[in-house]
Design an enzyme around this catalytic site. Sequence first.
Site, PDB file in Angstrom:
ATOM      1  N   ASP A  80       8.897   0.868 -11.412  1.00  0.00           N
ATOM      2  CA  ASP A  80       8.656   0.543 -10.011  1.00  0.00           C
ATOM      3  C   ASP A  80       9.084  -0.895  -9.715  1.00  0.00           C
ATOM      4  OD1 ASP A  80       7.630   3.025  -9.510  1.00  0.00           O
ATOM      5  OD2 ASP A  80       5.528   2.423  -9.673  1.00  0.00           O
TER       6      ASP A  80
ATOM      7  N   GLY B 266       0.064  -2.019 -12.437  1.00  0.00           N
ATOM      8  CA  GLY B 266      -1.372  -1.776 -12.543  1.00  0.00           C
ATOM      9  C   GLY B 266      -1.676  -0.639 -13.489  1.00  0.00           C
TER      10      GLY B 266
ATOM     11  N   LYS C 244       9.599   0.968  -4.944  1.00  0.00           N
ATOM     12  CA  LYS C 244       9.031   1.303  -3.633  1.00  0.00           C
ATOM     13  C   LYS C 244       8.159   0.134  -3.202  1.00  0.00           C
ATOM     14  CE  LYS C 244       6.989   5.126  -4.736  1.00  0.00           C
ATOM     15  NZ  LYS C 244       6.121   6.297  -4.536  1.00  0.00           N
TER      16      LYS C 244
ATOM     17  N   MET D 290      -3.809  -2.523  -0.777  1.00  0.00           N
ATOM     18  CA  MET D 290      -2.803  -2.244   0.255  1.00  0.00           C
ATOM     19  C   MET D 290      -3.345  -2.452   1.663  1.00  0.00           C
ATOM     20  SD  MET D 290      -1.061   1.138  -1.509  1.00  0.00           S
ATOM     21  CE  MET D 290      -2.613   1.827  -2.094  1.00  0.00           C
TER      22      MET D 290
END
Length: 463
Positions: free
Chosen positions: A245, A299, A267, A380
């Site tokens: 990622d 994470g 992303k 987020m």
Amino acid sequence: MGELNTFPVSYKVEGRRIVIVGGGEEALNKTRLAIKTTAEVVIVSRQIEADFSDQPVTVVARPFTESDLEGAALVFVADHGPDGDAAKLAARARGIPLNVVDVPHECDFYTPAIIDRAPLSIAIASEGDAPVLARLIRARIEAMLSPNLGALARLAGSMRHRVAERLQGARARRYYEEIVTSPEIEVALVRGQGTAAAEAALDRHADAGETGGVVWLIGAGPGSEDLLTLRAQRLLQEADVVVHDALVPAAVVEMGRRDAERISVGKRKGHHSFTQAEINALIVRLGLEGKRVARLKGGDPMVFGRAGEEIDALRRNGIPFHIVPGVTAALAAAADTATPVTLRNVSTGFVLATAHGANSGELRHWAAIASAGLTLALYMGKSVAAETASRLIGEGASPAIPVGLVVQAGRKDRLLYRGTLGDLAAGGVDLADGPAIIFVGESIAHGDWSEAIALARSEFRVA
């Protein structure tokens, strides 16, 4: 991670000479290093002060001449007089790599601290800046390594032609991995039965045929490479392909094998190079091709990592998978601030949630959790932080509840913010770029937020 000013290589000296100009202790120290090779070692000095009598070297007791460099692969200058100056000029004129002892800026190469398990060697170099540190690191590595590594390397080399006839690509690599890591083969080697054990292992690998693929869903942690687990490091070295990622730091990706394929499926909010469906299809295809795939996620893969969707895709296609946990961002943020997210008589629980897209029912539940004393960690939610705080207050949460934000948790460049839920709702501070964790709860007041930027003039109590 900084850039190297030197390129690490193993320089071939077989059948050539290593010339050391100087006759003192500095020259003797370089001699002890040079004689570990198969090169002819020649000492040239008009004054031989050190005792070279027990060294397998040629000692020439006279002034240096240019002819001394005939057939030389490397030159060491440990003489700071006219002979040393002449040797430096001659070496540079002939294009022979030069090391001037204790004068780093005049060196073409540096001598590393070496771990000798011939034909295997490990070199630790500091570009001349910290040779003592290099020696200390060498000592630590020496203590970890078996004295039989060199013999194992020779055994693997002796099998090369037979392996090439029967195994190719990843199958050959897996065979060699067994040869050099198997305790049984090392024991057989010590007993003089290493070749027989290696041949038996080759028969076993050849008879097994092609092995199926596997996908490892690996948590890369919050962004600091030293928070990676030992299992994750090991599997990265075994993977044929690393699918990673955007939030996975380059230093972690670099822990994979140098010849492994690397595919970025990054992303970030508003920028999707791969859709989740495309990622699912990719790892399924690689698994069906028989590849060992390290699917690196920031994470922990099971905490807002969409691992469930990837697991479903792998299950539907019969591809084995394993999950390797990582340090999730909320725990890294708690560590950054010494915040006890569960604390006797203060917080009896810890809830992880995502603020992005939260509905009224979820907010009502979170408000009740925060009001009851539990600690809430919102992922987020930076772009909607003020709105989320306002809605929590609207659902009954007290504006005085302590709030702490950590941007880039677990990294050296992380930033902290502190205040109350009311301060956050006011939205008076522009938050730094990067992923953020928002803590809400009374336990936040018991952490160390002394370096934090205040969200407003009001301060929360620090226990």
